[in-house]
Scaffold this active site. Structure first.
Site, PDB file in Angstrom:
ATOM      1  N   GLU A   8     -25.026 -22.280 110.219  1.00 25.20           N
ATOM      2  CA  GLU A   8     -25.425 -20.930 109.811  1.00 25.20           C
ATOM      3  C   GLU A   8     -26.946 -20.868 109.774  1.00 25.20           C
ATOM      4  OE1 GLU A   8     -24.443 -20.055 105.582  1.00 25.20           O
ATOM      5  OE2 GLU A   8     -23.322 -21.927 105.698  1.00 25.20           O
ATOM      6  N   CYS A  37     -20.381 -21.732 105.806  1.00 29.46           N
ATOM      7  CA  CYS A  37     -20.202 -23.193 105.719  1.00 29.46           C
ATOM      8  C   CYS A  37     -18.893 -23.665 106.352  1.00 29.46           C
ATOM      9  CB  CYS A  37     -20.254 -23.645 104.259  1.00 29.46           C
ATOM     10  SG  CYS A  37     -21.743 -23.126 103.429  1.00 29.46           S
ATOM     11  N   HIS A  86     -16.027 -28.910  99.925  1.00 26.84           N
ATOM     12  CA  HIS A  86     -17.317 -28.327 100.290  1.00 26.84           C
ATOM     13  C   HIS A  86     -18.193 -28.396  99.037  1.00 26.84           C
ATOM     14  CE1 HIS A  86     -20.506 -25.803 101.523  1.00 26.84           C
ATOM     15  NE2 HIS A  86     -20.198 -24.847 100.673  1.00 26.84           N
TER      16      HIS A  86
HETATM   17  N1  CAA Z   1     -27.923 -29.042  80.141  1.00 24.42           N
HETATM   18  C1  CAA Z   1     -26.723 -29.201  80.770  1.00 24.42           C
HETATM   19  N2  CAA Z   1     -26.094 -28.156  81.417  1.00 24.42           N
HETATM   20  C2  CAA Z   1     -26.718 -26.955  81.429  1.00 24.42           C
HETATM   21  C3  CAA Z   1     -27.957 -26.750  80.793  1.00 24.42           C
HETATM   22  C4  CAA Z   1     -28.568 -27.858  80.131  1.00 24.42           C
HETATM   23  N3  CAA Z   1     -29.731 -27.740  79.514  1.00 24.42           N
HETATM   24  N4  CAA Z   1     -28.315 -25.464  80.979  1.00 24.42           N
HETATM   25  C5  CAA Z   1     -27.323 -24.882  81.706  1.00 24.42           C
HETATM   26  N5  CAA Z   1     -26.359 -25.789  81.980  1.00 24.42           N
HETATM   27  C6  CAA Z   1     -25.125 -25.596  82.737  1.00 24.42           C
HETATM   28  C7  CAA Z   1     -24.461 -24.257  82.471  1.00 24.42           C
HETATM   29  O1  CAA Z   1     -23.661 -24.291  81.307  1.00 24.42           O
HETATM   30  C8  CAA Z   1     -23.651 -24.060  83.746  1.00 24.42           C
HETATM   31  O2  CAA Z   1     -22.479 -24.854  83.664  1.00 24.42           O
HETATM   32  P1  CAA Z   1     -21.032 -24.190  83.980  1.00 24.42           P
HETATM   33  O3  CAA Z   1     -21.117 -23.619  85.387  1.00 24.42           O
HETATM   34  O4  CAA Z   1     -20.094 -25.323  83.889  1.00 24.42           O
HETATM   35  O5  CAA Z   1     -20.854 -23.109  82.989  1.00 24.42           O
HETATM   36  C9  CAA Z   1     -24.548 -24.724  84.838  1.00 24.42           C
HETATM   37  O6  CAA Z   1     -25.493 -25.532  84.118  1.00 24.42           O
HETATM   38  C10 CAA Z   1     -25.316 -23.715  85.668  1.00 24.42           C
HETATM   39  O7  CAA Z   1     -25.983 -22.866  84.784  1.00 24.42           O
HETATM   40  P2  CAA Z   1     -26.104 -21.304  85.101  1.00 24.42           P
HETATM   41  O8  CAA Z   1     -24.760 -20.776  85.495  1.00 24.42           O
HETATM   42  O9  CAA Z   1     -26.831 -20.672  84.001  1.00 24.42           O
HETATM   43  O10 CAA Z   1     -27.045 -21.417  86.402  1.00 24.42           O
HETATM   44  P3  CAA Z   1     -27.708 -20.317  87.286  1.00 24.42           P
HETATM   45  O11 CAA Z   1     -27.570 -18.961  86.752  1.00 24.42           O
HETATM   46  O12 CAA Z   1     -29.081 -20.810  87.523  1.00 24.42           O
HETATM   47  O13 CAA Z   1     -26.876 -20.337  88.657  1.00 24.42           O
HETATM   48  C11 CAA Z   1     -25.700 -21.027  90.574  1.00 24.42           C
HETATM   49  C12 CAA Z   1     -26.147 -21.423  89.164  1.00 24.42           C
HETATM   50  C13 CAA Z   1     -24.880 -19.761  90.518  1.00 24.42           C
HETATM   51  C14 CAA Z   1     -24.846 -22.141  91.161  1.00 24.42           C
HETATM   52  C15 CAA Z   1     -26.973 -20.819  91.451  1.00 24.42           C
HETATM   53  O14 CAA Z   1     -27.630 -22.043  91.602  1.00 24.42           O
HETATM   54  C16 CAA Z   1     -26.695 -20.251  92.825  1.00 24.42           C
HETATM   55  O15 CAA Z   1     -26.637 -19.039  93.000  1.00 24.42           O
HETATM   56  N6  CAA Z   1     -26.510 -21.131  93.871  1.00 24.42           N
HETATM   57  C17 CAA Z   1     -26.242 -20.725  95.222  1.00 24.42           C
HETATM   58  C18 CAA Z   1     -24.840 -20.180  95.412  1.00 24.42           C
HETATM   59  C19 CAA Z   1     -23.787 -21.234  95.412  1.00 24.42           C
HETATM   60  O16 CAA Z   1     -24.052 -22.416  95.555  1.00 24.42           O
HETATM   61  N7  CAA Z   1     -22.511 -20.804  95.276  1.00 24.42           N
HETATM   62  C20 CAA Z   1     -21.392 -21.708  95.324  1.00 24.42           C
HETATM   63  C21 CAA Z   1     -20.145 -21.070  95.922  1.00 24.42           C
HETATM   64  S1  CAA Z   1     -20.546 -20.297  97.492  1.00 24.42           S
HETATM   65  C22 CAA Z   1     -20.497 -21.598  98.630  1.00 24.42           C
HETATM   66  O17 CAA Z   1     -19.973 -22.628  98.355  1.00 24.42           O
HETATM   67  C23 CAA Z   1     -21.189 -21.412  99.936  1.00 24.42           C
HETATM   68  C24 CAA Z   1     -22.481 -22.136  99.911  1.00 24.42           C
HETATM   69  O18 CAA Z   1     -22.588 -23.267 100.332  1.00 24.42           O
HETATM   70  C25 CAA Z   1     -23.637 -21.450  99.351  1.00 24.42           C
END
Ligand code: CAA
Length: 416
Positions: free
Chosen positions: A81, A113, A237
């Site tokens: 991609e 992906c 994945h």
């Molecule tokens: N210590 C330990 N854990 C902590 C923490 C700390 N101090 N602070 C936060 N966390 C944990 C949270 O509790 C959360 O855990 P859970 O998911 O188990 O609840 C985790 O860390 C992530 O925290 P947030 O949800 O607050 O993180 P975020 O808002 O920054 O977003 C994300 C995380 C959505 C994955 C973001 O990184 C993102 O958008 N990534 C890209 C999209 C993606 O990867 N999507 C996956 C499915 S799509 C796919 O698979 C296709 C692809 O390849 C992209």
């Protein structure tokens, strides 16, 4: 004789940045990245690297290990991609850079992906029809989000090349199940419009789409395949490693396995973690991340994998999901995945930011750049001139790479 994966190799860029440093620079608790997302290090491309050079490096290494099959490659399919052109596929650059036979189908497959899995299934069907010929399936991607966005910590880059052919179990790495469970569902969870170099994503929504796709694809598999024994290993994945943990929990709950929190940690440690460690150190490589995990598993478990069964789950946003299984064969030479990690150089956050911005600017400005340092690589992206991308195969670098101990210098690695 079944069409099977015969061998696999991995390439990753020259640089990486530590998540601990990125967290400090973004004012985020490093534990969020390390434990919350499961990320430790993120691969970063140097100026001479792109999706084509990474793919060329991975495939070149594979062909070096199988010199007898090179002139029988009749299919070269690239799942990506990170396409570099709307019309011209990465596969045709590879065809030239790798000196593949003229009688060869070369094309690119896209569905986020999922493209690598689509290519793999196509290659299996093709080699089944052409048992004396071989197919190359290459997944290659650069996962790039805007700096400071939530996705920033889930970037990465790399390529995985797989050799597909018909062979007896003694010569195969992995034979895949005849049946797959699949599920297609139109959603906007993650996408990259043609006018953008970075992805758009609805983070939390994308996670729920992934998990829904997993359950649906598993149900479809169950309806088609009679063998319902629990696999010895699971590959997912991996957009970020904690996603594999979420997926394993969802699948186990869906099957009614009723694991307690403690039990699931133990099962996860034995059945999922053995492959996942490499994803923690490279990051998301989109189409290749499932197959990177396969390489990680081969590195960690080696001969222990003989005749073991695995489950694989592939997810492409947008979306298409596939759940399938496989049985390991007897061709499990000791991999050297640590070479690639030792070969890399750590960069600080300021350098990563500069490289990130320069890569985007170059695509926009269409400049030609030649770095002496880059020319030491076997394959280098020199830049864009008159709208044409210019790549260089450096035979001197290839010779010196081949002449020296493969373990100490090669930017590509022997995965299995
Ligand atoms: N210590 C330990 N854990 C902590 C923490 C700390 N101090 N602070 C936060 N966390 C944990 C949270 O509790 C959360 O855990 P859970 O998911 O188990 O609840 C985790 O860390 C992530 O925290 P947030 O949800 O607050 O993180 P975020 O808002 O920054 O977003 C994300 C995380 C959505 C994955 C973001 O990184 C993102 O958008 N990534 C890209 C999209 C993606 O990867 N999507 C996956 C499915 S799509 C796919 O698979 C296709 C692809 O390849 C992209």
């Amino acid at each position: 004789m079944d069409a099977a994966i015969l061998d696999v190799s991995v390439a990753t860029p020259k640089y990486y940045v530590k998540h601990e440093e990125l967290a400090k620079a973004r004012g985020i608790d490093p534990d969020k990245y390390r434990y919350g997302l499961g990320c430790w290090e993120m691969a970063v491309c140097s100026p001479g690297e792109d999706a084509v050079t990474l793919a060329a490096q991975a495939a070149f290494d594979l062909l070096q290990r199988h010199p007898n099959v090179a002139d029988q490659i009749g299919l070269c399919v690239v799942g990506t991609e990170s396409g570099v052109d709307q019309a011209k596929p990465i596969a045709i650059y590879l065809h030239q850079l790798l000196n593949l036979p003229k009688s060869c189908r070369a094309f690119e497959v896209k569905h986020a992906c999922y493209g690598g899995t689509a290519g793999l299934q196509m290659a299996r069907a093709w080699t089944q029809q052409h048992p004396k010929r071989y197919a190359l399936v290459i997944t290659t991607d650069i996962a790039r989000y805007e700096r400071y966005s939530p996705g920033e910590s889930t970037q990465g880059a790399g390529a995985v090349a797989m050799l597909i052919g018909s062979a007896a179990a003694e010569q195969t790495l992995l034979t895949l199940s005849k049946e797959s469970g699949v599920h297609a569902n139109e959603v906007y969870d993650f996408w990259r419009p043609t006018y953008q170099s970075t992805a758009q994503v609805k983070g939390k929504f994308s996670i729920s789409c992934y998990l829904d796709g997993l359950v649906e694809a598993f149900e479809d598999y169950k309806a088609r395949e009679n063998d319902h024994t629990e696999p010895d290993y699971f590959l997912f994945h991996v957009p970020f490693p904690r996603m594999a943990r979420k997926a394993f929990r969802r699948l186990s709950d869906h099957k009614g396995l009723n694991y307690s929190d403690e039990m699931i940690e133990n099962v996860f440690e034995n059945k999922v973690e053995p492959g996942l460690w490499i994803n923690r150190r490279i990051g998301n490589i989109y189409t290749g991340s499932l197959y990177l995990m396969l390489a990680g598993l081969c590195e960690r478990e080696g001969e222990k994998l003989r005749d073991k069964r695995i489950a694989l789950f592939s997810y492409g946003s947008g979306s298409c999901s596939e759940y399938f299984t496989g049985t390991f064969g007897h061709n499990l030479p000791k991999p050297h995945l640590h070479n690639i990690l030792n070969w890399r150089k750590e960069v600080d956050v300021a350098t990563y930011e500069q490289l990130h911005d320069e890569a985007l600017a170059m695509e926009r400005n269409q400049s030609l750049r030649i770095e002496l340092e880059d020319l030491q690589h076997p394959f280098t992206f020199l830049g864009i001139r008159d709208h044409e991308r210019i790549y260089k195969r450096n035979d001197l670098a290839i010779q010196s790479t081949s002449a020296k101990d493969n373990d100490s210098i090669s930017p590509t690695i022997r995965a299995c």
